[in-house]
Design a protein around this motif. Structure first.
Motif, PDB file in Angstrom:
ATOM      1  N   ARG A 148     -22.443 -26.824   6.339  1.00  0.00           N
ATOM      2  CA  ARG A 148     -23.755 -26.888   5.696  1.00  0.00           C
ATOM      3  C   ARG A 148     -24.087 -25.575   4.990  1.00  0.00           C
ATOM      4  N   LEU A 149     -23.699 -24.457   5.605  1.00  0.00           N
ATOM      5  CA  LEU A 149     -23.958 -23.147   5.027  1.00  0.00           C
ATOM      6  C   LEU A 149     -23.284 -22.991   3.665  1.00  0.00           C
ATOM      7  N   PHE A 150     -22.132 -23.609   3.514  1.00  0.00           N
ATOM      8  CA  PHE A 150     -21.398 -23.525   2.250  1.00  0.00           C
ATOM      9  C   PHE A 150     -21.759 -24.653   1.285  1.00  0.00           C
ATOM     10  N   GLY A 151     -22.786 -25.423   1.602  1.00  0.00           N
ATOM     11  CA  GLY A 151     -23.277 -26.425   0.671  1.00  0.00           C
ATOM     12  C   GLY A 151     -22.835 -27.836   0.951  1.00  0.00           C
ATOM     13  N   GLY A 152     -22.253 -28.120   2.103  1.00  0.00           N
ATOM     14  CA  GLY A 152     -21.807 -29.468   2.413  1.00  0.00           C
ATOM     15  C   GLY A 152     -22.959 -30.407   2.725  1.00  0.00           C
ATOM     16  N   ASP A 153     -22.791 -31.674   2.399  1.00  0.00           N
ATOM     17  CA  ASP A 153     -23.835 -32.646   2.700  1.00  0.00           C
ATOM     18  C   ASP A 153     -23.687 -33.151   4.131  1.00  0.00           C
ATOM     19  N   VAL A 154     -24.528 -34.106   4.512  1.00  0.00           N
ATOM     20  CA  VAL A 154     -24.527 -34.600   5.883  1.00  0.00           C
ATOM     21  C   VAL A 154     -23.207 -35.269   6.236  1.00  0.00           C
ATOM     22  N   ILE A 155     -22.669 -36.037   5.291  1.00  0.00           N
ATOM     23  CA  ILE A 155     -21.387 -36.706   5.547  1.00  0.00           C
ATOM     24  C   ILE A 155     -20.270 -35.680   5.743  1.00  0.00           C
ATOM     25  N   ALA A 156     -20.283 -34.651   4.922  1.00  0.00           N
ATOM     26  CA  ALA A 156     -19.276 -33.590   5.069  1.00  0.00           C
ATOM     27  C   ALA A 156     -19.413 -32.904   6.422  1.00  0.00           C
ATOM     28  N   MET A 157     -20.634 -32.677   6.858  1.00  0.00           N
ATOM     29  CA  MET A 157     -20.863 -32.043   8.168  1.00  0.00           C
ATOM     30  C   MET A 157     -20.318 -32.922   9.296  1.00  0.00           C
ATOM     31  N   LEU A 158     -20.544 -34.228   9.186  1.00  0.00           N
ATOM     32  CA  LEU A 158     -20.044 -35.149  10.206  1.00  0.00           C
ATOM     33  C   LEU A 158     -18.521 -35.154  10.236  1.00  0.00           C
ATOM     34  N   ILE A 159     -17.907 -35.140   9.056  1.00  0.00           N
ATOM     35  CA  ILE A 159     -16.446 -35.115   8.985  1.00  0.00           C
ATOM     36  C   ILE A 159     -15.901 -33.823   9.578  1.00  0.00           C
ATOM     37  N   VAL A 160     -16.526 -32.712   9.259  1.00  0.00           N
ATOM     38  CA  VAL A 160     -16.091 -31.425   9.805  1.00  0.00           C
ATOM     39  C   VAL A 160     -16.261 -31.401  11.318  1.00  0.00           C
ATOM     40  N   PHE A 161     -17.347 -31.954  11.804  1.00  0.00           N
ATOM     41  CA  PHE A 161     -17.563 -32.023  13.256  1.00  0.00           C
ATOM     42  C   PHE A 161     -16.433 -32.778  13.939  1.00  0.00           C
ATOM     43  N   CYS A 162     -16.082 -33.940  13.399  1.00  0.00           N
ATOM     44  CA  CYS A 162     -15.025 -34.767  14.003  1.00  0.00           C
ATOM     45  C   CYS A 162     -13.654 -34.101  13.889  1.00  0.00           C
ATOM     46  N   SER A 163     -13.350 -33.527  12.735  1.00  0.00           N
ATOM     47  CA  SER A 163     -12.048 -32.882  12.552  1.00  0.00           C
ATOM     48  C   SER A 163     -11.915 -31.633  13.425  1.00  0.00           C
ATOM     49  N   THR A 164     -13.023 -30.921  13.612  1.00  0.00           N
ATOM     50  CA  THR A 164     -12.996 -29.756  14.499  1.00  0.00           C
ATOM     51  C   THR A 164     -12.809 -30.173  15.944  1.00  0.00           C
ATOM     52  N   THR A 207     -19.649 -33.962  -1.321  1.00  0.00           N
ATOM     53  CA  THR A 207     -18.979 -32.652  -1.207  1.00  0.00           C
ATOM     54  C   THR A 207     -17.732 -32.745  -0.320  1.00  0.00           C
ATOM     55  N   PRO A 208     -16.785 -33.631  -0.650  1.00  0.00           N
ATOM     56  CA  PRO A 208     -15.591 -33.755   0.207  1.00  0.00           C
ATOM     57  C   PRO A 208     -14.729 -32.498   0.197  1.00  0.00           C
ATOM     58  N   GLU A 209     -14.748 -31.762  -0.917  1.00  0.00           N
ATOM     59  CA  GLU A 209     -13.928 -30.553  -0.988  1.00  0.00           C
ATOM     60  C   GLU A 209     -14.423 -29.482  -0.021  1.00  0.00           C
ATOM     61  N   ILE A 210     -15.736 -29.442   0.206  1.00  0.00           N
ATOM     62  CA  ILE A 210     -16.283 -28.467   1.158  1.00  0.00           C
ATOM     63  C   ILE A 210     -15.916 -28.867   2.587  1.00  0.00           C
ATOM     64  N   ALA A 211     -15.895 -30.144   2.856  1.00  0.00           N
ATOM     65  CA  ALA A 211     -15.485 -30.620   4.182  1.00  0.00           C
ATOM     66  C   ALA A 211     -14.053 -30.201   4.480  1.00  0.00           C
ATOM     67  N   LEU A 212     -13.175 -30.331   3.500  1.00  0.00           N
ATOM     68  CA  LEU A 212     -11.775 -29.958   3.687  1.00  0.00           C
ATOM     69  C   LEU A 212     -11.632 -28.447   3.854  1.00  0.00           C
ATOM     70  N   ALA A 213     -12.335 -27.697   3.030  1.00  0.00           N
ATOM     71  CA  ALA A 213     -12.195 -26.243   3.056  1.00  0.00           C
ATOM     72  C   ALA A 213     -12.735 -25.622   4.337  1.00  0.00           C
ATOM     73  N   THR A 214     -13.790 -26.213   4.900  1.00  0.00           N
ATOM     74  CA  THR A 214     -14.410 -25.631   6.096  1.00  0.00           C
ATOM     75  C   THR A 214     -13.887 -26.227   7.400  1.00  0.00           C
ATOM     76  N   SER A 215     -13.019 -27.201   7.303  1.00  0.00           N
ATOM     77  CA  SER A 215     -12.538 -27.870   8.518  1.00  0.00           C
ATOM     78  C   SER A 215     -11.695 -26.962   9.405  1.00  0.00           C
ATOM     79  N   VAL A 216     -11.165 -25.874   8.854  1.00  0.00           N
ATOM     80  CA  VAL A 216     -10.290 -24.988   9.635  1.00  0.00           C
ATOM     81  C   VAL A 216     -10.944 -23.639   9.938  1.00  0.00           C
ATOM     82  N   LEU A 217     -12.219 -23.488   9.611  1.00  0.00           N
ATOM     83  CA  LEU A 217     -12.868 -22.191   9.799  1.00  0.00           C
ATOM     84  C   LEU A 217     -12.974 -21.787  11.265  1.00  0.00           C
TER      85      LEU A 217
END
Length: 271
Positions: A148-164, A207-217
């Motif tokens: 979210r800090l890098f501009g991801g939407d709610v769906i991107a946040m959910l995807i990042v949560f699950c991938s993390t 913002t699928p690209e932000i989800a991918l980029a932040t998934s490994v942070l």
């Protein structure tokens, strides 16, 4: 400042050699654990010096990348003991770091005996500080917040949560089975990035690209980088360089896992 030793009656040489030997063994073990849980060199030096002075000795510490050399000296008798110990591998643990530091102050302020100190030390290192499920949940929420800090939407946040969640779960399991940490970083980055790549493949969210980029942070080795800078400032150049190289290698491993996922998922890395 008078130490506890100043109030003791004179002991025979054999007893004094035994006492300094026990103190040296304990301080070497304490140093090994404190370094292993993520303390900087300057904190280790201060804690060990504080405790050794409370016991009535002088300590000289040399920190190497994978082990420590500790010399304990009795300034009155000239008795000296030198110990070399491997740095204990227990992972970054702020609670353990804090409790071990608090122990050094307890020894200095309350004049704890060596036996009392050792009992408290054994209790501290034997305690289970964090629950695996709790850390898993908090790390996933934190990484979603980064998205979210890098501009991801709610769906991107959910995807990042699950991938993390998935990546961190495998990290916990692999480390528990003593896998090499570099391999663990590569595998976990690949798993998280592969799952997050689904947002790009199926066009989920804006913002699928932000989800991918932040998934490994969550794998970024921030503490080793910070400790390297601290050691550099304090002129522990060898440890600073070692920690910086270790952190850089881990960063390269997670980057390799991310790149491998992008290639296998046939995602255009240029957005």
């Amino acid at each position: 400042m008078a130490t506890r030793k100043s109030y003791e009656t004179h002991q025979d040489p054999h007893q004094e050699h035994t006492r300094i030997g026990e103190a040296g063994k304990f301080l070497a073990s304490y140093t090994s654990w404190l370094l292993g849980c993520g303390a900087t060199c300057v904190r280790v030096e201060k804690n060990v010096t504080r405790m050794s002075e409370a016991f009535g000795y002088e300590a000289s510490l040399t920190v190497f990348p994978k082990h420590i050399s500790l010399t304990v000296t009795d300034s009155e008798t000239g008795a000296t003991r030198t110990y070399i110990a491997d740095t204990h591998t227990c992972g970054i643990n702020f609670n353990l770091n804090s409790d071990l530091s608090a122990l050094s102050w307890a020894v200095a302020d309350n004049s704890l005996s060596l036996e009392e100190t050792r009992e408290r030390f054994d209790k501290i290192i034997g305690e289970r500080y964090t629950d695996g499920a709790q850390i898993l949940l908090l790390a996933s929420l934190a990484n979603a917040a980064f998205c979210r800090l890098f501009g991801g939407d709610v769906i991107a946040m959910l995807i990042v949560f699950c991938s993390t969640c998935a990546g961190y779960f495998f990290k916990q399991r692999l480390l528990a089975h003593k896998f090499d940490i570099r391999l663990v970083f590569l595998i976990c980055a690949f798993i998280s990035a592969s799952l997050a790549a689904g947002a790009e493949i199926f066009h989920w969210g804006t913002t699928p690209e932000i989800a991918l980029a932040t998934s490994v942070l969550y794998l970024i080795p921030g503490v080793p980088f910070i400790n390297a800078a601290s050691d550099l400032i304090d002129k522990h150049y060898l440890c600073a360089l070692s920690r910086f190289i270790d952190a850089s290698v881990l960063t390269a491993c997670l980057s390799a896992g991310l790149y491998l996922a992008i290639v296998l998922m046939k995602i255009n890395p240029i957005w």
